[in-house]
Design an enzyme around this catalytic site. Structure first.
Site, PDB file in Angstrom:
ATOM      1  N   HIS A 192      -7.678  -3.087   4.968  1.00 19.14           N
ATOM      2  CA  HIS A 192      -7.404  -1.658   4.890  1.00 19.14           C
ATOM      3  C   HIS A 192      -7.841  -1.065   3.831  1.00 19.14           C
ATOM      4  CE1 HIS A 192      -4.527   0.749   2.471  1.00 19.14           C
ATOM      5  NE2 HIS A 192      -3.952   1.151   3.618  1.00 19.14           N
ATOM      6  N   ASN A 193      -7.981  -1.684   2.729  1.00 20.36           N
ATOM      7  CA  ASN A 193      -8.542  -0.744   1.404  1.00 20.36           C
ATOM      8  C   ASN A 193      -9.976  -0.360   1.545  1.00 20.36           C
ATOM      9  OD1 ASN A 193      -6.193  -1.520   0.190  1.00 20.36           O
ATOM     10  ND2 ASN A 193      -7.075  -1.829  -1.822  1.00 20.36           N
ATOM     11  N   LYS A 225      -4.787  -6.540   3.827  1.00 13.76           N
ATOM     12  CA  LYS A 225      -4.889  -5.394   2.925  1.00 13.76           C
ATOM     13  C   LYS A 225      -6.210  -5.280   2.304  1.00 13.76           C
ATOM     14  CE  LYS A 225      -2.964  -2.513  -0.301  1.00 13.76           C
ATOM     15  NZ  LYS A 225      -3.627  -2.641  -1.537  1.00 13.76           N
ATOM     16  N   SER A 235       0.880  -1.031   0.097  1.00 12.14           N
ATOM     17  CA  SER A 235       0.006  -0.054  -0.035  1.00 12.14           C
ATOM     18  C   SER A 235       0.801   1.395  -0.063  1.00 12.14           C
ATOM     19  CB  SER A 235      -0.947   0.032   1.113  1.00 12.14           C
ATOM     20  OG  SER A 235      -1.863   1.241   1.203  1.00 12.14           O
ATOM     21  N   GLU A 282      -9.968   2.553   3.952  1.00  7.86           N
ATOM     22  CA  GLU A 282      -9.594   3.533   3.119  1.00  7.86           C
ATOM     23  C   GLU A 282     -10.909   4.222   2.402  1.00  7.86           C
ATOM     24  OE1 GLU A 282      -6.137   2.906   0.365  1.00  7.86           O
ATOM     25  OE2 GLU A 282      -7.375   3.693  -1.118  1.00  7.86           O
TER      26      GLU A 282
HETATM   27  P1  NBP Z   1      -1.580  -2.567 -13.358  1.00  3.28           P
HETATM   28  O1  NBP Z   1      -2.362  -3.100 -12.459  1.00  3.28           O
HETATM   29  O2  NBP Z   1      -1.978  -1.700 -14.277  1.00  3.28           O
HETATM   30  O3  NBP Z   1      -0.841  -3.899 -13.910  1.00  3.28           O
HETATM   31  C1  NBP Z   1       0.114  -3.737 -15.193  1.00  3.28           C
HETATM   32  C2  NBP Z   1       0.953  -4.987 -15.175  1.00  3.28           C
HETATM   33  O4  NBP Z   1       0.459  -6.185 -15.214  1.00  3.28           O
HETATM   34  C3  NBP Z   1       2.178  -4.737 -16.545  1.00  3.28           C
HETATM   35  O5  NBP Z   1       3.159  -5.163 -16.313  1.00  3.28           O
HETATM   36  C4  NBP Z   1       1.194  -5.687 -17.257  1.00  3.28           C
HETATM   37  O6  NBP Z   1       2.056  -6.335 -18.579  1.00  3.28           O
HETATM   38  C5  NBP Z   1       0.756  -6.861 -16.503  1.00  3.28           C
HETATM   39  N1  NBP Z   1      -0.467  -7.600 -17.158  1.00  3.28           N
HETATM   40  C6  NBP Z   1      -1.592  -6.962 -17.534  1.00  3.28           C
HETATM   41 BR1  NBP Z   1      -2.366  -5.705 -17.425  1.00  3.28          BR
HETATM   42  N2  NBP Z   1      -2.339  -8.133 -17.918  1.00  3.28           N
HETATM   43  C7  NBP Z   1      -1.634  -9.132 -18.016  1.00  3.28           C
HETATM   44  C8  NBP Z   1      -1.524 -10.553 -18.296  1.00  3.28           C
HETATM   45  N3  NBP Z   1      -2.944 -11.087 -18.757  1.00  3.28           N
HETATM   46  N4  NBP Z   1      -0.589 -11.461 -18.325  1.00  3.28           N
HETATM   47  C9  NBP Z   1       0.434 -10.886 -17.868  1.00  3.28           C
HETATM   48  N5  NBP Z   1       0.585  -9.641 -17.255  1.00  3.28           N
HETATM   49  C10 NBP Z   1      -0.196  -8.844 -17.557  1.00  3.28           C
HETATM   50  O7  NBP Z   1      -0.143  -2.076 -12.532  1.00  3.28           O
HETATM   51  P2  NBP Z   1       0.052  -1.058 -11.012  1.00  3.28           P
HETATM   52  O8  NBP Z   1      -0.825  -0.170 -11.104  1.00  3.28           O
HETATM   53  O9  NBP Z   1       1.423  -0.976 -10.983  1.00  3.28           O
HETATM   54  O10 NBP Z   1      -0.498  -2.459 -10.208  1.00  3.28           O
HETATM   55  C11 NBP Z   1       0.344  -3.610  -9.915  1.00  3.28           C
HETATM   56  C12 NBP Z   1      -0.641  -4.391  -9.048  1.00  3.28           C
HETATM   57  O11 NBP Z   1      -0.414  -3.860  -7.536  1.00  3.28           O
HETATM   58  C13 NBP Z   1      -1.947  -4.616  -9.362  1.00  3.28           C
HETATM   59  O12 NBP Z   1      -2.397  -5.818  -8.843  1.00  3.28           O
HETATM   60  C14 NBP Z   1      -2.700  -3.446  -8.358  1.00  3.28           C
HETATM   61  O13 NBP Z   1      -4.035  -3.973  -8.142  1.00  3.28           O
HETATM   62  C15 NBP Z   1      -1.669  -3.466  -7.296  1.00  3.28           C
HETATM   63  N6  NBP Z   1      -1.582  -2.105  -6.561  1.00  3.28           N
HETATM   64  C16 NBP Z   1      -1.478  -0.932  -7.274  1.00  3.28           C
HETATM   65  C17 NBP Z   1      -1.776   0.258  -6.647  1.00  3.28           C
HETATM   66  C18 NBP Z   1      -1.586   1.680  -7.404  1.00  3.28           C
HETATM   67  O14 NBP Z   1      -1.519   2.544  -6.740  1.00  3.28           O
HETATM   68  N7  NBP Z   1      -1.621   1.633  -8.693  1.00  3.28           N
HETATM   69  C19 NBP Z   1      -1.432   0.228  -5.325  1.00  3.28           C
HETATM   70  C20 NBP Z   1      -1.344  -1.105  -4.562  1.00  3.28           C
HETATM   71  C21 NBP Z   1      -1.179  -2.253  -5.187  1.00  3.28           C
HETATM   72  P3  NBP Z   1       2.207  -5.570 -19.959  1.00  3.28           P
HETATM   73  O15 NBP Z   1       3.013  -4.299 -19.595  1.00  3.28           O
HETATM   74  O16 NBP Z   1       2.470  -6.385 -20.697  1.00  3.28           O
HETATM   75  O17 NBP Z   1       0.746  -4.933 -20.296  1.00  3.28           O
END
Ligand code: NBP
Length: 483
Positions: A187-188, A184, A130, A191
């Site tokens: 937590h969300n 987690k 988070s 939030e």
């Molecule tokens: P995203 O949730 O947007 O995911 C992007 C990544 O997932 C890229 O590496 C993409 O690869 C890969 N991906 C996808 Br989309 N579909 C795929 C598939 N079918 N097979 C393999 N790879 C795939 O990125 P993020 O916002 O950095 O979040 C990453 C994780 O962390 C998520 O689970 C999210 O819920 C969690 N999270 C996010 C936040 C936030 O603030 N953003 C906070 C806390 C937790 P590609 O580049 O090849 O499309």
């Protein structure tokens, strides 16, 4: 490359890239990989330029670059993508290697994956991460759970990169199986609740007190110096006074239709599943649902009228203080409900949760970070088996101190026709929780009347009785069980 990497990280979107850079800053060598491999080259040439980060062109290449036991962390879209990567990784790894999922995975999936990989000799961790982009880069809150055998192998990295609160890392082992992702998820959910509470305070300031944006921002700046000191109050202070290029306040130009990605809904579903009255998070999720019915609301606003008689409000400064106290008391109820859910899930899953440690994990780095979580940690440190936060001396007296203001705010909102679903439900919960007798005796009578569901008598608990209420019903009762 002669020296092997400490850990691999799959997923080069915002969270993955920032977590890699954070690990690099703490002296760990990270091997980066992404499904779309061009992103690896772009990352190495830009954000990771001049760091120790190495890239991989394939999963085989990535695994060959790792120290043993190999540690592979994924930060990819939750769901099928995680299972797909696990399937591809399993044949490339050896017994004792570790797979970590840092995405927002559903905790049942984490339970299943931990078990399935354990049977193959691999150690799985499902960890909550988070703090968004900034947290990932400079210190997230981390909530790892899964196969405990993996913890000694990742502890240094996790606690090294995590946020620190009073010098202590906002990361500790949470528990077996899906415990980390469950914590987690809660937590969300919390939030969602905190955000909705602040929105209700904003609506009251805007509609009841007709305050302008600078004034509202100044009030939040003041609140942020006291018991409400938190990241969400701080960013709302800045959002409210933020002006668009044309000089007008940006927040008023934003469509009042809230999005959601599922973790609040999952918390509400879990609350129903475990039978815990986590009403505030439920209302916060429903408030977002109602907000998204924009077109319908606009039409309804032309047809449905509000109150005609307006209440006489207190002096502005006094009413503002009432709102602050109502927010604080409601927030206490929300956290009390969140911990009730954690406690019940822990009972069902046999998780040995340390509630003080969980409060510390949320104390820094994450979106709900606040001074208040320090008080929660102190309450659980004092009494680890505290049945409910409301029963801790500190929180009990805080709610008692705030309750007159809380009641005045909810009453005024009702009379003004301003919706305050979370302020109101928190107060209803408080009144319900402190009631030795609720009208559920009548529900039991109704159930028995129409469906022969039976009831227990106050003086004979455990004995289930059916009454032939009408004289023409039978004497056969339905079986007694709790769904
Ligand atoms: P995203 O949730 O947007 O995911 C992007 C990544 O997932 C890229 O590496 C993409 O690869 C890969 N991906 C996808 Br989309 N579909 C795929 C598939 N079918 N097979 C393999 N790879 C795939 O990125 P993020 O916002 O950095 O979040 C990453 C994780 O962390 C998520 O689970 C999210 O819920 C969690 N999270 C996010 C936040 C936030 O603030 N953003 C906070 C806390 C937790 P590609 O580049 O090849 O499309």
């Amino acid at each position: 490359m002669s020296e092997k990497a400490d850990i691999a990280l799959i997923g080069l979107a915002v969270m993955g890239q920032n977590l890699i850079l954070n690990m690099n800053d703490h002296g760990f060598t990270v091997c980066a990989y992404n499904r779309t491999t061009e992103k690896v080259d772009a990352f190495l040439a830009n954000e990771a330029k001049g760091t120790k980060v190495v890239g991989a062109k394939s999963l085989e290449d990535m695994v060959s670059k790792l120290k043993k036991p190999r540690r592979v962390m994924m930060l990819v879209k939750a769901g099928q993508a995680v299972d797909d990567f696990i399937e591809k990784l399993v044949p490339l790894l050896e017994k004792g290697d570790i797979i970590i999922d840092g995405g927002n995975s559903e905790y049942h999936d984490t339970e299943r994956r931990t078990k399935a990989l354990h049977e193959k000799g691999l150690l799985f961790i499902g960890t909550g991460v988070s703090g968004g982009e900034d947290g990932a880069r400079y210190g997230p809150s981390l909530m790892p759970g899964g196969d405990k055998g993996a913890w000694p192998h990742v502890k240094d990295i996790f606690q090294g990169i995590a946020a620190k609160a009073n010098g202590e890392p906002c990361c500790d082992w949470v528990g077996d199986g899906g415990a980390g992702h469950f914590v987690k998820m809660v937590h969300n959910g919390i939030e969602y609740g905190d955000m909705q509470l602040i929105c209700e305070a904003y609506d009251l300031m805007r509609l009841a007190l007709k305050m302008d944006h600078q004034e509202m921002s100044d009030v939040l700046a003041e609140w942020n110096k006291g018991e409400l000191d938190s990241f969400l109050i701080e960013i709302t202070r800045d959002i409210l006074k933020f002006k668009d290029k044309d000089g007008s306040y940006l927040v008023e130009k934003i469509l009042d239709s809230a999005g959601q990605k599922g973790t609040g809904k999952w918390t509400a579903i879990a609350a129903l599943e475990y039978g815990m009255p986590v009403t505030l998070i439920g209302e916060a999720v429903f408030a977002r649902c109602l907000s998204s019915l924009k077109a319908e609301r606009v039409e309804a606003s032309k047809l449905l009228s509000g109150p005609i008689k307006k209440p006489i409000l207190k002096d502005k400064a006094l009413f503002l203080e009432d709102i602050r106290q109502a927010l604080y008391a409601s927030k206490i109820v929300s956290y009390a409900q969140g911990f009730m859910l954690l406690r019940e899930a822990a009972k069902v899953h046999n998780w040995d949760l340390n509630y003080g440690a969980i409060a510390l994990m949320w104390r820094g780095g994450c979106i709900i970070r606040s001074v208040f979580l320090g008080n929660i940690k102190a309450a659980f440190d004092k009494n680890p088996s505290l049945p409910n936060l409301l029963l801790d001396d500190f929180f009990k007296s805080a709610v008692e101190r705030c309750q007159n203001s809380w009641r005045d705010v909810v009453s005024a909102a009702v009379q003004l026709g301003i919706p305050t679903p979370t302020f109101s439900t928190a107060l209803a919960f408080y009144d319900g929780y402190r009631s030795p007798r609720l009208p559920a005796n009548l529900i039991q009578a109704q159930r028995d009347y129409f469906g022969a569901h039976t009831y227990e008598l106050v003086n004979q608990p455990g004995k289930f009785i059916h009454t032939n209420w009408t004289g023409h019903g039978g004497n056969v009762s339905a079986s007694t069980y709790q769904a």
